[in-house]
Motif scaffolding. Structure first.
Motif, PDB file in Angstrom:
ATOM      1  N   ALA A   1       0.848  -1.191   0.000  1.00 49.10           N
ATOM      2  CA  ALA A   1       0.000   0.000   0.000  1.00 49.10           C
ATOM      3  C   ALA A   1       0.883   1.240   0.000  1.00 49.10           C
ATOM      4  CB  ALA A   1      -0.919   0.007   1.217  1.00 49.10           C
TER       5      ALA A   1
ATOM      6  N   ASP B   1      -1.181   4.081  -1.467  1.00 52.53           N
ATOM      7  CA  ASP B   1      -2.476   3.684  -2.022  1.00 52.53           C
ATOM      8  C   ASP B   1      -3.188   2.819  -0.984  1.00 52.53           C
ATOM      9  OD1 ASP B   1      -4.683   2.943  -3.430  1.00 52.53           O
ATOM     10  OD2 ASP B   1      -3.607   1.755  -4.941  1.00 52.53           O
ATOM     11  N   ASN B   2      -3.855   3.480  -0.051  1.00 47.13           N
ATOM     12  CA  ASN B   2      -4.504   2.737   1.033  1.00 47.13           C
ATOM     13  C   ASN B   2      -5.745   1.981   0.595  1.00 47.13           C
ATOM     14  OD1 ASN B   2      -2.742   3.077   3.186  1.00 47.13           O
ATOM     15  ND2 ASN B   2      -3.553   5.099   3.686  1.00 47.13           N
ATOM     16  N   ARG B   3      -6.141   2.115  -0.667  1.00 51.49           N
ATOM     17  CA  ARG B   3      -7.227   1.264  -1.164  1.00 51.49           C
ATOM     18  C   ARG B   3      -6.787  -0.203  -1.198  1.00 51.49           C
ATOM     19  NH1 ARG B   3      -7.536   6.121  -3.622  1.00 51.49           N
ATOM     20  NH2 ARG B   3      -9.570   7.122  -3.839  1.00 51.49           N
TER      21      ARG B   3
ATOM     22  N   LEU C   1      -8.236  -2.801   1.357  1.00 49.88           N
ATOM     23  CA  LEU C   1      -9.515  -3.498   1.171  1.00 49.88           C
ATOM     24  C   LEU C   1      -9.310  -4.956   0.777  1.00 49.88           C
ATOM     25  CD1 LEU C   1     -11.508  -0.753  -0.784  1.00 49.88           C
ATOM     26  CD2 LEU C   1     -11.371  -1.113   1.682  1.00 49.88           C
TER      27      LEU C   1
ATOM     28  N   THR D   1     -14.217   8.454  -2.286  1.00 50.65           N
ATOM     29  CA  THR D   1     -14.749   7.130  -1.977  1.00 50.65           C
ATOM     30  C   THR D   1     -13.907   6.397  -0.945  1.00 50.65           C
ATOM     31  OG1 THR D   1     -13.454   6.167  -3.804  1.00 50.65           O
ATOM     32  CG2 THR D   1     -15.698   6.860  -4.306  1.00 50.65           C
ATOM     33  N   ALA D   2     -12.678   6.840  -0.770  1.00 49.22           N
ATOM     34  CA  ALA D   2     -11.709   6.057  -0.002  1.00 49.22           C
ATOM     35  C   ALA D   2     -12.046   5.936   1.474  1.00 49.22           C
ATOM     36  CB  ALA D   2     -10.317   6.651  -0.163  1.00 49.22           C
TER      37      ALA D   2
ATOM     38  N   HIS E   1     -14.035   2.380   5.536  1.00 45.54           N
ATOM     39  CA  HIS E   1     -13.532   2.458   6.904  1.00 45.54           C
ATOM     40  C   HIS E   1     -14.565   3.110   7.819  1.00 45.54           C
ATOM     41  CE1 HIS E   1      -9.724   1.046   5.443  1.00 45.54           C
ATOM     42  NE2 HIS E   1      -9.745   1.984   4.519  1.00 45.54           N
TER      43      HIS E   1
ATOM     44  N   ASP F   1      -8.729   8.269   4.034  1.00 44.71           N
ATOM     45  CA  ASP F   1      -7.694   7.231   4.036  1.00 44.71           C
ATOM     46  C   ASP F   1      -6.297   7.827   4.154  1.00 44.71           C
ATOM     47  OD1 ASP F   1      -7.573   8.188   1.388  1.00 44.71           O
ATOM     48  OD2 ASP F   1      -7.018   6.227   0.585  1.00 44.71           O
TER      49      ASP F   1
END
Length: 222
Positions: free
Chosen positions: A29, A51-53, A56, A88-89, A93, A136
């Motif tokens: 990430a 990229d903390n997506r 998921l 959206t991020a 959470h 995020d």
């Protein structure tokens, strides 16, 4: 789990930050390439890409982040009425934390819908409710503090912005101060890069380069 406070910056870092840093590095990430920098949409050159997506796709890491948010929110903003995620991020959470805490959730669009009820804030919103915003990653803080203003337009009181990671840029701190809303993060820049060095994700010789970039990101690679 306790929280380490830094009152001079109106922020704190979660006590599980080093463990979280290792997780984010392991799942990629976060990637660090000082000699081959990434280009952000702002045009800035960055030796770090977050990229903390990616979280998921890794349930154990997702659980770790959820626990961090729960600990931090419970300690820093007890009694909050609404957990609001940025679109959206921040949405997944915010949804997980709101469900765990049994608190209503909302999310904030980047702009109001162009049809239907033309709402920017979806979910629980209303005059006098207190809310926290979950994002995020905080870089400049633009989207997070635009969400703060959208919630305030609904008559809500914003207690804090929470993020998984923050680059701890001065521009984000300035936005927090201007909005009079503290920006709290589970993981800060210094802990991330020191952990990356300790775990051999980046050579120690680059440590000062990374620290200098954080202070003057607009000049990197020039």
């Amino acid at each position: 789990m306790s929280v380490k406070h830094d009152l001079t910056q109106r922020t704190f870092e979660w006590a599980g930050a080093e463990r979280l840093a290792r997780s984010l590095l392991q799942i990629r990430a976060v990637e660090i390439y000082p000699e081959n920098p990434f280009t952000w949409s702002s045009g800035w050159k960055s030796p770090i890409y977050c990229d903390n997506r990616m979280i998921l796709g890794y349930p154990l890491c997702f659980d770790q982040v959820e626990r961090g948010f729960i600990d931090a929110i419970s300690q820093m903003t007890p009694g909050v009425d609404v957990i609001a995620g940025t679109a959206t991020a921040g949405i997944p959470h915010a949804a997980a934390v709101a469900r765990a805490l049994k608190i209503p959730m909302a999310y904030v669009r980047g702009s109001a819908k162009g049809h239907g009820k033309q709402k920017q804030v979806e979910g629980r919103a209303g005059e006098g409710l207190s809310a926290v915003v979950i994002e995020d990653t905080l870089s400049t803080g633009r989207s997070a503090f635009e969400a703060v203003e959208a919630l305030r337009a609904e008559g809500m009181n914003i207690l804090a912005v929470f993020s998984i990671f923050s680059y701890d840029f001065a521009v984000c701190r300035e936005k927090a101060e201007a909005a009079e809303v503290p920006a709290y993060r589970l993981l800060g820049f210094e802990t991330l890069i020191s952990t990356a060095v300790a775990e051999s994700y980046v050579d120690e010789s680059y440590l000062q380069v990374l620290k200098n970039w954080r202070l003057h990101p607009e000049n990197y690679g020039m």
